[in-house]
Scaffold this motif. Sequence first.
Motif, mmCIF file in Angstrom:
data_model
loop_
_atom_site.group_PDB
_atom_site.id
_atom_site.type_symbol
_atom_site.label_atom_id
_atom_site.label_comp_id
_atom_site.label_asym_id
_atom_site.label_seq_id
_atom_site.Cartn_x
_atom_site.Cartn_y
_atom_site.Cartn_z
ATOM 1 N N ASN A 156 4.948 6.811 4.664
ATOM 2 C CA ASN A 156 3.701 6.059 4.765
ATOM 3 C C ASN A 156 2.508 6.938 4.404
ATOM 4 O OD1 ASN A 156 1.248 5.127 6.546
ATOM 5 N ND2 ASN A 156 2.559 3.333 6.332
ATOM 6 N N PHE A 157 2.525 8.187 4.880
ATOM 7 C CA PHE A 157 1.428 9.114 4.579
ATOM 8 C C PHE A 157 1.362 9.420 3.088
ATOM 9 C CE2 PHE A 157 -0.308 13.434 4.152
ATOM 10 C CZ PHE A 157 -1.554 13.244 4.747
ATOM 11 N N VAL A 158 2.519 9.572 2.461
ATOM 12 C CA VAL A 158 2.546 9.814 1.014
ATOM 13 C C VAL A 158 1.898 8.651 0.265
ATOM 14 C CG1 VAL A 158 4.067 10.013 -0.996
ATOM 15 C CG2 VAL A 158 4.535 11.358 1.049
ATOM 16 N N GLY A 159 2.191 7.425 0.711
ATOM 17 C CA GLY A 159 1.552 6.269 0.091
ATOM 18 C C GLY A 159 0.044 6.308 0.252
ATOM 19 N N GLY A 160 -0.435 6.713 1.430
ATOM 20 C CA GLY A 160 -1.865 6.820 1.652
ATOM 21 C C GLY A 160 -2.507 7.887 0.796
ATOM 22 N N VAL A 161 -1.825 9.027 0.630
ATOM 23 C CA VAL A 161 -2.345 10.102 -0.227
ATOM 24 C C VAL A 161 -2.411 9.642 -1.674
ATOM 25 C CG1 VAL A 161 -1.859 12.407 -1.136
ATOM 26 C CG2 VAL A 161 -1.626 11.949 1.314
ATOM 27 N N LEU A 162 -1.402 8.876 -2.094
ATOM 28 C CA LEU A 162 -1.403 8.360 -3.462
ATOM 29 C C LEU A 162 -2.625 7.489 -3.724
ATOM 30 C CD1 LEU A 162 0.097 8.105 -6.154
ATOM 31 C CD2 LEU A 162 1.331 6.155 -5.197
ATOM 32 N N ALA A 163 -3.038 6.735 -2.710
ATOM 33 C CA ALA A 163 -4.240 5.920 -2.850
ATOM 34 C C ALA A 163 -5.496 6.776 -2.956
ATOM 35 C CB ALA A 163 -4.364 4.965 -1.663
ATOM 36 N N GLU A 164 -5.423 8.048 -2.525
ATOM 37 C CA GLU A 164 -6.564 8.955 -2.610
ATOM 38 C C GLU A 164 -6.657 9.649 -3.969
ATOM 39 O OE1 GLU A 164 -9.007 9.571 -0.473
ATOM 40 O OE2 GLU A 164 -8.241 8.090 0.931
ATOM 41 N N SER A 170 -7.215 0.180 -8.358
ATOM 42 C CA SER A 170 -7.753 -1.020 -8.969
ATOM 43 C C SER A 170 -7.479 -2.223 -8.087
ATOM 44 C CB SER A 170 -7.135 -1.243 -10.353
ATOM 45 O OG SER A 170 -5.761 -1.550 -10.238
ATOM 46 N N GLN A 171 -8.212 -3.285 -8.312
ATOM 47 C CA GLN A 171 -7.977 -4.506 -7.552
ATOM 48 C C GLN A 171 -6.576 -5.033 -7.804
ATOM 49 O OE1 GLN A 171 -11.393 -6.832 -8.944
ATOM 50 N NE2 GLN A 171 -12.268 -6.707 -6.897
ATOM 51 N N ARG A 172 -6.113 -4.918 -9.024
ATOM 52 C CA ARG A 172 -4.773 -5.386 -9.360
ATOM 53 C C ARG A 172 -3.714 -4.585 -8.604
ATOM 54 N NH1 ARG A 172 -2.706 -7.874 -14.127
ATOM 55 N NH2 ARG A 172 -4.772 -7.628 -15.072
ATOM 56 N N ALA A 173 -3.854 -3.240 -8.583
ATOM 57 C CA ALA A 173 -2.869 -2.392 -7.915
ATOM 58 C C ALA A 173 -2.863 -2.629 -6.414
ATOM 59 C CB ALA A 173 -3.146 -0.925 -8.216
ATOM 60 N N LEU A 174 -4.055 -2.775 -5.823
ATOM 61 C CA LEU A 174 -4.142 -2.986 -4.378
ATOM 62 C C LEU A 174 -3.530 -4.338 -4.000
ATOM 63 C CD1 LEU A 174 -5.029 -2.140 -1.591
ATOM 64 C CD2 LEU A 174 -7.320 -3.007 -2.100
ATOM 65 N N SER A 175 -3.803 -5.364 -4.811
ATOM 66 C CA SER A 175 -3.229 -6.675 -4.546
ATOM 67 C C SER A 175 -1.707 -6.633 -4.631
ATOM 68 C CB SER A 175 -3.781 -7.708 -5.533
ATOM 69 O OG SER A 175 -3.189 -8.969 -5.333
ATOM 70 N N ALA A 210 0.260 -4.008 -4.178
ATOM 71 C CA ALA A 210 0.789 -3.241 -3.047
ATOM 72 C C ALA A 210 0.761 -4.067 -1.771
ATOM 73 C CB ALA A 210 -0.013 -1.954 -2.865
ATOM 74 N N LEU A 211 -0.300 -4.847 -1.574
ATOM 75 C CA LEU A 211 -0.390 -5.680 -0.382
ATOM 76 C C LEU A 211 0.674 -6.776 -0.391
ATOM 77 C CD1 LEU A 211 -4.261 -5.993 -0.020
ATOM 78 C CD2 LEU A 211 -2.711 -5.054 1.690
ATOM 79 N N HIS A 212 0.907 -7.374 -1.557
ATOM 80 C CA HIS A 212 1.943 -8.404 -1.631
ATOM 81 C C HIS A 212 3.330 -7.801 -1.370
ATOM 82 C CE1 HIS A 212 -1.048 -11.111 -3.566
ATOM 83 N NE2 HIS A 212 -0.265 -12.053 -3.061
ATOM 84 N N ILE A 213 3.578 -6.624 -1.906
ATOM 85 C CA ILE A 213 4.854 -5.952 -1.633
ATOM 86 C C ILE A 213 4.987 -5.664 -0.141
ATOM 87 C CG2 ILE A 213 6.156 -3.813 -1.987
ATOM 88 C CD1 ILE A 213 5.059 -3.766 -4.848
ATOM 89 N N ALA A 214 3.894 -5.196 0.460
ATOM 90 C CA ALA A 214 3.919 -4.875 1.883
ATOM 91 C C ALA A 214 4.171 -6.128 2.721
ATOM 92 C CB ALA A 214 2.609 -4.217 2.300
ATOM 93 N N VAL A 215 3.551 -7.249 2.359
ATOM 94 C CA VAL A 215 3.781 -8.498 3.092
ATOM 95 C C VAL A 215 5.239 -8.922 2.968
ATOM 96 C CG1 VAL A 215 3.255 -10.965 3.177
ATOM 97 C CG2 VAL A 215 1.403 -9.307 2.955
ATOM 98 N N GLY A 216 5.794 -8.794 1.765
ATOM 99 C CA GLY A 216 7.204 -9.116 1.591
ATOM 100 C C GLY A 216 8.095 -8.262 2.469
ATOM 101 N N PHE A 223 -0.002 2.991 0.975
ATOM 102 C CA PHE A 223 -0.874 2.877 -0.194
ATOM 103 C C PHE A 223 -1.840 1.708 -0.027
ATOM 104 C CE2 PHE A 223 -1.853 1.071 -4.352
ATOM 105 C CZ PHE A 223 -2.328 2.186 -5.042
ATOM 106 N N ALA A 224 -1.324 0.567 0.447
ATOM 107 C CA ALA A 224 -2.172 -0.607 0.617
ATOM 108 C C ALA A 224 -3.247 -0.368 1.672
ATOM 109 C CB ALA A 224 -1.313 -1.812 1.007
ATOM 110 N N ALA A 225 -2.867 0.257 2.781
ATOM 111 C CA ALA A 225 -3.840 0.512 3.840
ATOM 112 C C ALA A 225 -4.917 1.491 3.370
ATOM 113 C CB ALA A 225 -3.140 1.058 5.082
ATOM 114 N N GLY A 226 -4.479 2.588 2.728
ATOM 115 C CA GLY A 226 -5.449 3.566 2.227
ATOM 116 C C GLY A 226 -6.344 2.971 1.156
ATOM 117 N N GLY A 227 -5.748 2.182 0.267
ATOM 118 C CA GLY A 227 -6.539 1.563 -0.787
ATOM 119 C C GLY A 227 -7.534 0.557 -0.243
#
Length: 240
Positions: free
Chosen positions: A18-26, A31-36, A38-44, A141-145
């Motif tokens: 999870n931390f690696v995903g957050g660092v990747l967002a840093e 982009s709005q497309r990437a964040l959307s 990641a959020l859809h993947i996370a919801v799934g 990644f979604a949370a950090g983004g």
Amino acid sequence: MPELLSVLLVALIPAGANFVGGVLAEVRAVSQRALSAALHIAVGIVVAVVGLEVMPRALEVPMPWVPMLAFVAGAGLFLAIDAAADRLQNRGNGRAWAVYGSVGLDLFSDGVLIGTASVLNPALGVLLALGQAPADAPEGFAAGGALRRAGVGRRMRLLAAVGFVVPILVGAALGFLALRQAPDMVTFSVLAFTGGALLSLALEEMLPEAHDQFTSRRDAFYLTVGFALFAAVSVYVSVE
């Protein structure tokens, strides 16, 4: 307590992902497309965690209506969190923190599963942690983004990413210590309660945030990918 220390170390595996995903967002522009996406993947992933792991296990008890009620009560917890998020939204970043909270609840449920599995077999807890790790990276990644796009400062974002270690360690300790002496009804009701809160947060906060960022015909595809990812983990990583 060497056994507890081992369980907590195992729980750090998905927390690290999870931390690696957050660092990747840093380190890359979010982009709005990437964040959307990641959020859809996370919801799934969240839907799969609740539907494939949490509730099927919770309903194995002799009186399944008890975990069912706990599941509904967990949704009530979401209402309290959502009310707090509404107050935060006056500062312009409430929904981003709600996304953060939903990921934290997911990590808590991961910790409970790891802790309870470790009571049965330490190797089982390791396998479950390894299987959950790839599912937690896109959530980080979604949370950090989301926090980054909401204008939260980098220092606070990094502290928030490190803070994700708390819910999973608390969940693991709870599953291993508090619940190992408890009746199965209590253990599985706690899982169901967490699942209800987690599912409500994902559908009412993470999904709307994803649609606010970017919408396309691929949204359902990304959500399905997230579900399939955790389904593959559930099938190919033995947790029995």
